[in-house]
Design an enzyme around this catalytic site. Structure first.
Site, PDB file in Angstrom:
ATOM      1  N   THR A 299      -4.356   3.166   1.455  1.00 24.88           N
ATOM      2  CA  THR A 299      -3.458   3.330   2.592  1.00 24.88           C
ATOM      3  C   THR A 299      -2.472   4.455   2.311  1.00 24.88           C
ATOM      4  O   THR A 299      -2.254   5.345   3.139  1.00 24.88           O
ATOM      5  CB  THR A 299      -2.669   2.015   2.812  1.00 24.88           C
ATOM      6  OG1 THR A 299      -3.596   0.945   2.986  1.00 24.88           O
ATOM      7  CG2 THR A 299      -1.754   2.107   4.015  1.00 24.88           C
TER       8      THR A 299
ATOM      9  N   HIS B  69      28.441  20.004 -11.087  1.00 29.17           N
ATOM     10  CA  HIS B  69      29.139  20.328  -9.851  1.00 29.17           C
ATOM     11  C   HIS B  69      28.634  21.667  -9.324  1.00 29.17           C
ATOM     12  O   HIS B  69      28.443  22.584 -10.118  1.00 29.17           O
ATOM     13  CB  HIS B  69      30.647  20.424 -10.124  1.00 29.17           C
ATOM     14  CG  HIS B  69      31.421  20.860  -8.916  1.00 29.17           C
ATOM     15  ND1 HIS B  69      31.680  20.004  -7.873  1.00 29.17           N
ATOM     16  CD2 HIS B  69      31.973  22.055  -8.585  1.00 29.17           C
ATOM     17  CE1 HIS B  69      32.367  20.658  -6.942  1.00 29.17           C
ATOM     18  NE2 HIS B  69      32.554  21.906  -7.349  1.00 29.17           N
TER      19      HIS B  69
HETATM   20  P1  FAD Z   1      -3.882   0.146  -0.505  1.00 25.52           P
HETATM   21  O1  FAD Z   1      -3.209   1.443  -0.640  1.00 25.52           O
HETATM   22  O2  FAD Z   1      -3.872  -0.510   0.827  1.00 25.52           O
HETATM   23  O3  FAD Z   1      -5.385   0.380  -0.979  1.00 25.52           O
HETATM   24  C1  FAD Z   1      -6.344  -0.609  -0.899  1.00 25.52           C
HETATM   25  C2  FAD Z   1      -7.720   0.042  -0.991  1.00 25.52           C
HETATM   26  O4  FAD Z   1      -8.681  -0.973  -1.175  1.00 25.52           O
HETATM   27  C3  FAD Z   1      -8.135   0.807   0.265  1.00 25.52           C
HETATM   28  O5  FAD Z   1      -8.569   2.093  -0.081  1.00 25.52           O
HETATM   29  C4  FAD Z   1      -9.267  -0.031   0.841  1.00 25.52           C
HETATM   30  O6  FAD Z   1     -10.243   0.763   1.505  1.00 25.52           O
HETATM   31  C5  FAD Z   1      -9.828  -0.648  -0.400  1.00 25.52           C
HETATM   32  N1  FAD Z   1     -10.553  -1.916  -0.176  1.00 25.52           N
HETATM   33  C6  FAD Z   1     -10.113  -3.033   0.463  1.00 25.52           C
HETATM   34  N2  FAD Z   1     -11.025  -4.014   0.405  1.00 25.52           N
HETATM   35  C7  FAD Z   1     -12.073  -3.506  -0.283  1.00 25.52           C
HETATM   36  C8  FAD Z   1     -13.323  -4.040  -0.700  1.00 25.52           C
HETATM   37  N3  FAD Z   1     -13.669  -5.301  -0.459  1.00 25.52           N
HETATM   38  N4  FAD Z   1     -14.160  -3.236  -1.379  1.00 25.52           N
HETATM   39  C9  FAD Z   1     -13.822  -1.948  -1.663  1.00 25.52           C
HETATM   40  N5  FAD Z   1     -12.653  -1.400  -1.328  1.00 25.52           N
HETATM   41  C10 FAD Z   1     -11.782  -2.174  -0.650  1.00 25.52           C
HETATM   42  N6  FAD Z   1       5.030   2.802   0.435  1.00 25.52           N
HETATM   43  C11 FAD Z   1       5.910   3.496  -0.296  1.00 25.52           C
HETATM   44  O7  FAD Z   1       6.216   3.097  -1.429  1.00 25.52           O
HETATM   45  N7  FAD Z   1       6.495   4.649   0.161  1.00 25.52           N
HETATM   46  C12 FAD Z   1       6.216   5.126   1.389  1.00 25.52           C
HETATM   47  O8  FAD Z   1       6.758   6.167   1.785  1.00 25.52           O
HETATM   48  C13 FAD Z   1       5.309   4.424   2.208  1.00 25.52           C
HETATM   49  N8  FAD Z   1       4.983   4.866   3.429  1.00 25.52           N
HETATM   50  C14 FAD Z   1       4.080   4.192   4.179  1.00 25.52           C
HETATM   51  C15 FAD Z   1       3.781   4.661   5.452  1.00 25.52           C
HETATM   52  C16 FAD Z   1       2.870   3.999   6.241  1.00 25.52           C
HETATM   53  C17 FAD Z   1       2.565   4.526   7.620  1.00 25.52           C
HETATM   54  C18 FAD Z   1       2.203   2.838   5.736  1.00 25.52           C
HETATM   55  C19 FAD Z   1       1.187   2.132   6.567  1.00 25.52           C
HETATM   56  C20 FAD Z   1       2.502   2.352   4.478  1.00 25.52           C
HETATM   57  C21 FAD Z   1       3.440   3.024   3.691  1.00 25.52           C
HETATM   58  N9  FAD Z   1       3.786   2.569   2.415  1.00 25.52           N
HETATM   59  C22 FAD Z   1       4.711   3.246   1.680  1.00 25.52           C
HETATM   60  C23 FAD Z   1       3.173   1.369   1.840  1.00 25.52           C
HETATM   61  C24 FAD Z   1       2.055   1.762   0.854  1.00 25.52           C
HETATM   62  O9  FAD Z   1       1.100   2.545   1.528  1.00 25.52           O
HETATM   63  C25 FAD Z   1       1.413   0.521   0.266  1.00 25.52           C
HETATM   64  O10 FAD Z   1       2.406  -0.279  -0.327  1.00 25.52           O
HETATM   65  C26 FAD Z   1       0.384   0.902  -0.798  1.00 25.52           C
HETATM   66  O11 FAD Z   1      -0.606   1.744  -0.275  1.00 25.52           O
HETATM   67  C27 FAD Z   1      -0.270  -0.348  -1.378  1.00 25.52           C
HETATM   68  O12 FAD Z   1      -1.145   0.032  -2.375  1.00 25.52           O
HETATM   69  P2  FAD Z   1      -2.383  -0.884  -2.809  1.00 25.52           P
HETATM   70  O13 FAD Z   1      -3.052  -0.154  -3.914  1.00 25.52           O
HETATM   71  O14 FAD Z   1      -1.944  -2.265  -3.036  1.00 25.52           O
HETATM   72  O15 FAD Z   1      -3.344  -0.935  -1.531  1.00 25.52           O
END
Ligand code: FAD
Ligand code: NAD
Length: 467
Positions: free
Chosen positions: A42, A446
């Site tokens: 994401t 500063h």
């Molecule tokens: P994710 O980034 O959601 O990644 C999960 C991955 O797992 C995805 O690629 C998905 O395709 C894959 N996946 C899921 N299920 C399966 C499966 N069964 N098999 C194979 N692959 C799978 N956070 C910040 O800290 N700063 C920011 O500025 C910020 N801005 C944001 C702006 C927006 C518009 C959004 C929506 C979110 C934002 N966030 C921000 C939040 C941040 O994106 C998430 O907290 C972060 O991406 C979470 O990381 P993650 O690795 O847990 O999961």
């Protein structure tokens, strides 16, 4: 023969790909499974990176339109090329996604493209375009992230009724954008489209914006956003969104019930939070427990109810932030390698990348009151900071919260230009258990905006110099 690994990470968002890299650094044979065509989850594809690119570009547009003349730079009215602006955003995403691809190769991590499903401890099935295969592994990390929360009766088409994903790629600037939810996404993306010319109305269920942020900071933030032209309908809920002709009719009601009102909009952005994503993972069949919010339940070592299977990032408890997931990724890789991985949840910075920015770390005043902790407050406004005065970026202030007896810093909240960069000196201070006096006695260059952080620390003992 099935492929065999020490660790298989499902999902390559900031949690998953960082975990994979750290595990490879520690000598493990690592594979990642990703269902999307690109790495980065994401955050890189439809979250942090594209939203920050749009925030940056739209801020520059607004500067060119309204503020450069104040500096004696007359360039006339700037013309928006939305297609080029979107291309700028896409280039930023591509650069980051390719960066992760490079890091996967560099660390000899094996990628599998497809949907990962857990068959049980030590077995992951990958369903890809060319069929299904099974991978054997000693450990599994679930890093499948989150998805947008939806509202019943509001059908998202990602064109007129959009989530953050659609709002990152609108084909034209809406005349009227109605945002449901005054949280981080609503206010960041609402700011983008307001700067590019949309009228923006934000409908929020609660009686305040950005719940969870320090209330005094949030109140100031709302005042500033209102001055910029954003409109707010607090304590209000949206009950219906209907297409009518070219536009949308949005029915709202007071949160506690009452007379409905109908508003017009061209685009509605639903930004009411995110939910853990576990579709297709096979959690139930594998006997992996969830908590009462549908998140994968983990212990303090990120282990699920099934030994050898761990989870990190948005799919487990805690703030849904990229850097929280990254730190958990490092910690769990170290734990799996027999080391002492750890995340300090008391010191996770939170930044809203609007203009001005909001940044916080540690406890809010409300949390300290609720916990019955005696605290002192130190505040310093940017109107009294030399650099802010010179740059005319005087909006906002720094607020320190320190323990009344020991002076240990418990929290810091900043609203102001560059707040998101400045918060980290306080994060380091808090990691070392530092006091407001420690920061107050640290020499600051500063003229910098960071001097306001030092002055706020001085102000805890009523000895700020420039106020
Ligand atoms: P994710 O980034 O959601 O990644 C999960 C991955 O797992 C995805 O690629 C998905 O395709 C894959 N996946 C899921 N299920 C399966 C499966 N069964 N098999 C194979 N692959 C799978 N956070 C910040 O800290 N700063 C920011 O500025 C910020 N801005 C944001 C702006 C927006 C518009 C959004 C929506 C979110 C934002 N966030 C921000 C939040 C941040 O994106 C998430 O907290 C972060 O991406 C979470 O990381 P993650 O690795 O847990 O999961
Ligand atoms: P959020 O939890 O920040 O805000 C959701 C808002 O919607 C809240 O104010 C809530 O009270 C309101 N709401 C809920 N139901 C409603 C309803 N029916 N009607 C009106 N209002 C309603 O969620 P978000 O803005 O969607 O962001 C999701 C996640 O993404 C957040 O957890 C955030 O941590 C992360 N994120 C972080 C950043 C960043 O760090 N800069 C940027 C974007 C997203």
């Amino acid at each position: 023969m099935a492929d065999s690994f020490d660790l298989v990470v499902i999902g390559t968002g900031p949690g998953g790909y960082v975990c994979a890299i750290r595990a490879a650094q520690l000598g493990m044979k690592v594979a990642v499974v990703e269902k999307n065509p690109t790495f980065g989850g994401t955050c890189l594809n439809i979250g942090c990176i594209p939203s920050k690119a749009l925030l940056h570009a739209s801020e520059e547009f607004e500067k060119a339109a309204h503020h450069l003349s104040e500096l004696g730079i007359d360039i006339g009215a700037p013309k928006l090329d939305l297609a080029r602006l979107m291309a700028f955003k896409d280039e930023g995403v591509e650069g980051n996604v390719k960066g992760v691809e490079f890091l996967m190769k560099k660390n000899k991590i094996t990628p599998f493209q497809g949907v990962g499903r857990i068959l049980g401890a030590g077995k992951v099935e990958v369903a890809g375009e060319n069929g299904t295969q099974t991978i054997d592994t000693k450990a599994i990390v679930i890093a499948t992230g989150s998805d947008v929360a939806r509202l019943p009766g509001i059908d998202i088409d990602e064109k007129d009724i959009v989530t953050s994903t659609g709002a990152l790629s609108l084909e034209k600037v809406p005349e009227k954008l109605l945002v449901i939810g005054a949280g981080i996404i609503g206010l960041e993306l609402g700011s983008v489209w307001r700067r590019l010319g949309a009228q923006v109305i934000v409908v929020e269920f609660l009686d305040r914006i950005t719940p969870g942020m320090d209330a005094e900071i949030a109140k100031n933030f709302q005042r500033i956003l209102k001055k910029q032209g954003m409109e707010f309908l607090l304590s209000t809920k949206v009950t219906k969104v209907e297409k009518q002709g070219q536009g949308l009719k949005v029915t709202t009601e007071p949160a506690k019930g009452g007379e409905p009102k109908v508003l017009d909009a061209d685009v509605v952005l639903v930004a009411v939070g995110r939910v853990p994503y576990t579709e297709g993972l096979g959690l139930e069949e594998a006997g992996i427990r969830r908590d009462n919010k549908g998140r994968v339940d983990v212990d303090e070592h990120f282990q699920t109810s099934m030994p050898g299977i761990y989870a990190i990032g948005d799919v487990i408890r805690g703030p849904m932030l990229a850097h929280k997931g990254e730190d958990e990724g490092v910690a769990v890789a170290e734990i799996i390698a027999g080391k002492a991985g750890h995340v300090n949840y008391d010191v996770i910075p939170n930044v809203i990348y609007t203009s001005p920015e909001l940044a916080s770390v540690g406890k809010t005043e409300e949390e300290l009151k609720e916990a019955g902790v005696a605290y002192k407050v130190g505040k310093f406004p940017f109107t009294a900071n030399g650099r802010a005065k010179a740059n005319k970026t005087t909006e906002g202030f720094v607020k320190f919260l320190a323990d009344a007896k020991t002076d240990r810093v418990l929290g810091c909240h900043i609203i102001g230009a560059n707040a998101g960069e400045m918060i980290h000196e306080v994060a380091v201070l808090m990691e070392f258990g530092g006091s407001s006096e420690d920061l107050a006695r640290t020499c600051h260059a500063h003229p910098t905006l960071s001097e306001a952080v030092k002055e706020a620390a001085l102000s805890v003992e009523n000895r700020a110099i420039h106020m």
